[in-house]
Write a protein that holds these residues in place. Structure first.
Motif, mmCIF file in Angstrom:
data_model
loop_
_atom_site.group_PDB
_atom_site.id
_atom_site.type_symbol
_atom_site.label_atom_id
_atom_site.label_comp_id
_atom_site.label_asym_id
_atom_site.label_seq_id
_atom_site.Cartn_x
_atom_site.Cartn_y
_atom_site.Cartn_z
ATOM 1 N N THR A 1 0.809 -1.218 0.000
ATOM 2 C CA THR A 1 0.000 0.000 0.000
ATOM 3 C C THR A 1 0.843 1.270 0.000
ATOM 4 O OG1 THR A 1 -0.229 -0.147 2.414
ATOM 5 C CG2 THR A 1 -2.019 -1.060 1.077
ATOM 6 N N GLY A 2 2.144 1.144 -0.138
ATOM 7 C CA GLY A 2 2.987 2.326 -0.281
ATOM 8 C C GLY A 2 2.802 2.959 -1.650
ATOM 9 N N VAL A 3 3.427 4.108 -1.861
ATOM 10 C CA VAL A 3 3.214 4.814 -3.131
ATOM 11 C C VAL A 3 3.679 3.980 -4.327
ATOM 12 C CG1 VAL A 3 3.214 7.146 -2.194
ATOM 13 C CG2 VAL A 3 5.383 6.104 -2.873
ATOM 14 N N LEU A 4 4.756 3.223 -4.166
ATOM 15 C CA LEU A 4 5.205 2.369 -5.264
ATOM 16 C C LEU A 4 4.397 1.083 -5.325
ATOM 17 C CD1 LEU A 4 6.995 1.803 -7.643
ATOM 18 C CD2 LEU A 4 8.750 0.957 -6.081
ATOM 19 N N GLY A 5 4.100 0.506 -4.172
ATOM 20 C CA GLY A 5 3.327 -0.731 -4.150
ATOM 21 C C GLY A 5 2.003 -0.597 -4.877
ATOM 22 N N ARG A 6 1.367 0.545 -4.746
ATOM 23 C CA ARG A 6 0.061 0.745 -5.384
ATOM 24 C C ARG A 6 0.163 0.831 -6.901
ATOM 25 N NH1 ARG A 6 -3.912 4.218 -1.558
ATOM 26 N NH2 ARG A 6 -2.997 3.697 0.470
ATOM 27 N N ARG A 7 1.344 1.162 -7.417
ATOM 28 C CA ARG A 7 1.547 1.170 -8.865
ATOM 29 C C ARG A 7 2.094 -0.171 -9.355
ATOM 30 N NH1 ARG A 7 -1.356 5.547 -10.076
ATOM 31 N NH2 ARG A 7 -0.327 5.718 -12.109
ATOM 32 N N LEU A 8 2.822 -0.855 -8.460
ATOM 33 C CA LEU A 8 3.442 -2.128 -8.822
ATOM 34 C C LEU A 8 2.431 -3.269 -8.889
ATOM 35 C CD1 LEU A 8 5.870 -4.025 -9.273
ATOM 36 C CD2 LEU A 8 6.191 -4.037 -6.779
ATOM 37 N N VAL A 9 1.555 -3.357 -7.892
ATOM 38 C CA VAL A 9 0.624 -4.483 -7.821
ATOM 39 C C VAL A 9 -0.209 -4.613 -9.098
ATOM 40 C CG1 VAL A 9 -1.421 -5.371 -6.648
ATOM 41 C CG2 VAL A 9 0.561 -4.639 -5.313
ATOM 42 N N PRO A 10 -0.847 -3.538 -9.581
ATOM 43 C CA PRO A 10 -1.643 -3.718 -10.806
ATOM 44 C C PRO A 10 -0.813 -4.066 -12.031
ATOM 45 C CG PRO A 10 -1.647 -1.413 -10.109
ATOM 46 C CD PRO A 10 -1.043 -2.199 -8.998
ATOM 47 N N GLN A 11 0.437 -3.618 -12.086
ATOM 48 C CA GLN A 11 1.275 -4.010 -13.221
ATOM 49 C C GLN A 11 1.580 -5.506 -13.171
ATOM 50 O OE1 GLN A 11 4.618 -1.786 -14.596
ATOM 51 N NE2 GLN A 11 3.814 0.200 -13.954
#
Length: 310
Positions: free
Chosen positions: A9-19
């Motif tokens: 749920t971090g700023v990167l995690g939220r972009r990484l998970v959907p990718q």
């Protein structure tokens, strides 16, 4: 693959998970708060509440997920965990992240070994913290600056720990540049708009940036290629603060930043801020482009700031 994202749920995690989900991977992602589980399920992941500083919690989460790879994105730099950024007292502000990069990394690696996880990818950092000697742009062969004698030393030593133990385990460390993108640079932009983010001295210190989506894309490649070693995940244009800060202010619709002398910056913001703004070293992305076949969409912060802030 089954991918375990610690810190989803971090700023990167939220972009990484959907990718990752979009590439067909089965993702289990962690959060420290049950209230945020819905964020992860909305991104397509299975959500798990985990305390990265508790070995038993980490071990149980990894055991149940049965991942092929662990991606360590845990930090403690949010307002909830660390409060507002404080460069003058960097060592105090960074305590949550330091612990996650030392104890948290060790717990994840121990769980990986115990449960047969064969690949490990961890978050590093490559913004202004290259060794302050020689040229202004550093490669992966150049060591990070440990900032000995400054309030940043504990943070830099924690980054060294991540690299030492992850590389010893055959994994990959991705040295991300300064993040910008959704939710990543709001605090800096707020300071710039208030004219509370000045240029220091001649502002010759270099930094490196990367858009969150480009950082996430590089991480996906490291996962899929089972990469090992250190990679600088930064854009194509490391630059001095004298260039990027006025441009960021312009893109934010703010007045040009003020300029203050080193002695005043040292008094107000501390030695770390002075080093960052006057002596920092940026980083080259040539290895990541060559070995991971990574091509950032935003090749320069000039394009990224313009697209993201106007």
């Amino acid at each position: 693959m089954r991918v375990f994202v610690a810190g989803g749920t971090g700023v990167l995690g939220r972009r990484l998970v959907p990718q990752l989900v979009g590439r067909g991977h089965q993702v289990t992602a962690t959060t420290t708060s049950a209230a945020k589980s819905g964020v992860l399920t909305g991104l397509g992941a299975e959500a798990v509440v985990m305390d990265g500083l508790d070995a038993a919690s980490v071990g149980a989460a990894v055991r149940d997920a049965r991942p092929d790879v662990i991606v360590h994105q845990m930090t403690g730099i949010s307002l909830r965990h660390a409060g507002k950024p404080d460069f003058k007292h960097f060592d105090r502000w960074a305590v949550p992240t330091v612990r996650l990069r030392t104890e948290g990394t060790d717990h994840l690696l121990a769980a990986a070994e115990a449960h047969g996880v064969r690949h490990f990818v961890a978050q590093g950092y490559a913004n202004w913290n290259g060794l302050r000697e020689g040229g202004w742009v550093k490669t992966e062969d150049d060591p990070l600056d440990l900032q000995e004698g400054t309030a940043a030393h504990t943070s830099m030593a924690a980054l060294r720990h991540v690299e030492d133990v992850v590389l010893a385990a055959g994994g990959a460390v991705l040295r991300y540049g300064a993040f910008y993108g959704p939710g990543a640079s709001d605090d800096q932009v707020e300071l710039i708009r208030k004219r509370q983010f000045p240029l220091v001295g001649r502002a010759t210190g270099y930094g490196s940036w990367v858009h969150l989506d480009d950082a996430a894309a590089a991480t996906v490649l490291a996962v899929e290629q089972k990469a090992s070693g250190v990679f600088n995940i930064v854009d194509d244009e490391p630059a001095p603060a004298s260039e990027w800060l006025p441009y960021l202010a312009e893109c934010a619709g703010a007045k040009p930043p003020r300029r203050i002398p080193r002695w005043l910056a040292r008094l107000v913001a501390g030695e770390v801020a002075v080093i960052m703004m006057t002596e920092g070293r940026g980083f080259s992305n040539a290895k990541a482009k060559r070995e991971l076949d990574w091509q950032p969409r935003y090749r320069s912060w000039r394009q990224g700031f313009k697209d993201g802030l106007r």
